[in-house]
Design a protein around this motif. Structure first.
Motif, PDB file in Angstrom:
ATOM      1  N   ALA A  96       0.831  -1.205   0.000  1.00 46.63           N
ATOM      2  CA  ALA A  96       0.000   0.000   0.000  1.00 46.63           C
ATOM      3  C   ALA A  96       0.866   1.256   0.000  1.00 46.63           C
ATOM      4  CB  ALA A  96      -0.926  -0.005   1.217  1.00 46.63           C
ATOM      5  N   GLY A  97       1.931   1.253   0.808  1.00 48.31           N
ATOM      6  CA  GLY A  97       2.815   2.408   0.836  1.00 48.31           C
ATOM      7  C   GLY A  97       3.507   2.627  -0.489  1.00 48.31           C
ATOM      8  N   ALA A  98       4.003   1.545  -1.102  1.00 50.02           N
ATOM      9  CA  ALA A  98       4.665   1.659  -2.393  1.00 50.02           C
ATOM     10  C   ALA A  98       3.693   2.126  -3.469  1.00 50.02           C
ATOM     11  CB  ALA A  98       5.291   0.317  -2.785  1.00 50.02           C
ATOM     12  N   ALA A  99       2.445   1.653  -3.396  1.00 54.89           N
ATOM     13  CA  ALA A  99       1.443   2.077  -4.370  1.00 54.89           C
ATOM     14  C   ALA A  99       1.178   3.575  -4.258  1.00 54.89           C
ATOM     15  CB  ALA A  99       0.147   1.292  -4.166  1.00 54.89           C
ATOM     16  N   ALA A 129      -5.772  -8.386  -3.120  1.00 57.68           N
ATOM     17  CA  ALA A 129      -7.173  -7.944  -3.061  1.00 57.68           C
ATOM     18  C   ALA A 129      -7.424  -6.949  -1.928  1.00 57.68           C
ATOM     19  CB  ALA A 129      -8.099  -9.158  -2.946  1.00 57.68           C
ATOM     20  N   PRO A 130      -6.919  -7.187  -0.691  1.00 57.32           N
ATOM     21  CA  PRO A 130      -7.165  -6.198   0.363  1.00 57.32           C
ATOM     22  C   PRO A 130      -6.613  -4.805   0.043  1.00 57.32           C
ATOM     23  CG  PRO A 130      -6.466  -8.277   1.330  1.00 57.32           C
ATOM     24  CD  PRO A 130      -6.272  -8.414  -0.146  1.00 57.32           C
ATOM     25  N   VAL A 131      -5.430  -4.754  -0.563  1.00 55.82           N
ATOM     26  CA  VAL A 131      -4.856  -3.445  -0.882  1.00 55.82           C
ATOM     27  C   VAL A 131      -5.654  -2.777  -2.001  1.00 55.82           C
ATOM     28  CG1 VAL A 131      -2.809  -2.235  -1.734  1.00 55.82           C
ATOM     29  CG2 VAL A 131      -2.571  -4.076  -0.050  1.00 55.82           C
ATOM     30  N   LEU A 132      -6.054  -3.537  -3.016  1.00 63.28           N
ATOM     31  CA  LEU A 132      -6.894  -2.977  -4.076  1.00 63.28           C
ATOM     32  C   LEU A 132      -8.199  -2.429  -3.498  1.00 63.28           C
ATOM     33  CD1 LEU A 132      -6.466  -5.636  -6.898  1.00 63.28           C
ATOM     34  CD2 LEU A 132      -5.906  -3.206  -7.101  1.00 63.28           C
TER      35      LEU A 132
END
Length: 284
Positions: A96-99, A129-132
């Motif tokens: 999530a941080g990298a995204a 899936a959770p990060v998306l």
């Protein structure tokens, strides 16, 4: 690559971290600037920046800072991620941080490690899936970060496609429903099947019913999975047309939240999860 030595502030901006983070890495782990001119502060060279990038990528994947610093300090500038038991919670936070930083390489590193160490199904269900979903929720509440979702989706596609396909003729056909553009869950299913040594054929997004029937007639699959993300694309007649073919597949399956709730027509199987889908299609 950094062509000239950078100040701490410039190095922090290049990496997307706080200056205090660089100071901590310098004071605790010795990953500090090495260029020095009399009367001036030390500055970060290209080699220093390479070491810091390794440190950043490893810590983003849940590696303890001390271990990441040792790895960064003792390895060449470009190194593989060390094999380890990646924790899904740490991997999800790092992803999530990298995204949010739009750091494609870190996303590739994290997802590649999770797929190698835990397998496609856990990588999808516990990390991807959770990060998306989290980024999608942020978009819904802020109307921002579309670029984050797009880049993350592309990287996930790359990583899933890198799973080596099984040899042999594909007996499983995967397709998105008519006008359905979401295909990442199907890509995850294709990768999970490949990992299980089950060949599959993925037709992709927005497959018209006539084209789907033509493909079935030409290839004779044992199972067909049709994905619908949205109710607007989940018309059940697409499934019954496949079922009522002169030479129907052994399994006709509906996957995704777009299909109507409750019982589906006789002869149509509803798939409710990736692990279940892999198990059923492996039997087919």
């Amino acid at each position: 690559m950094v062509d000239e030595a950078l100040s701490a502030g410039a190095a922090a901006r290049r990496l997307g971290v706080a200056v205090t983070t660089l100071r901590t890495w310098h004071q605790r782990y010795g990953l500090g600037p090495s260029a020095h001119e009399p009367g001036q502060h030390r500055r970060y060279t290209a080699d220093d920046m390479n070491r810091l990038q390794i440190m950043q990528r490893l810590t983003a994947q849940g590696v303890a800072p001390a271990a990441a610093a040792a790895w960064a300090g003792n390895r060449p500038p470009v190194v593989p991620v060390p094999e380890q038991a990646t924790r899904p919670e740490s991997a999800a936070r790092g992803l999530a941080g990298a995204a949010m930083r739009l750091d494609a390489q870190v996303m590739r590193d994290i997802l590649g490690s999770v797929v190698r160490e835990r397998g496609v199904v856990p990588a999808w269900t516990e990390v991807m899936a959770p990060v998306l979903i989290g980024i999608g929720n942020r978009y819904q509440s802020t109307q921002r970060f579309v670029e984050v979702e797009h880049l993350l989706s592309r990287i996930i596609t790359e990583v899933l496609a890198s799973v080596q396909q099984a040899a042999g003729p594909p007996r499983i056909m995967l397709a998105a429903a008519d006008e359905e553009q979401h295909t990442l869950p199907l890509e995850a299913l294709a990768a999970a099947l490949a990992e299980a040594r089950v060949p599959s054929r993925l037709l992709g997004a927005r497959v018209p019913p006539r084209a789907l029937l033509d493909a079935i007639a030409r290839t004779g699959p044992a199972a067909v999975v049709l994905w619908s993300q949205r109710p607007a694309t989940g018309s059940v007649d697409q499934l019954t047309r496949v079922r009522d073919n002169p030479h129907p597949p052994f399994v006709v399956a509906a996957a995704g939240p777009g299909w109507p709730a409750g019982d589906l027509p006789l002869g149509i199987t509803r798939l409710t999860g990736l692990a279940e889908a892999v198990h059923l299609l492996t039997l087919a």
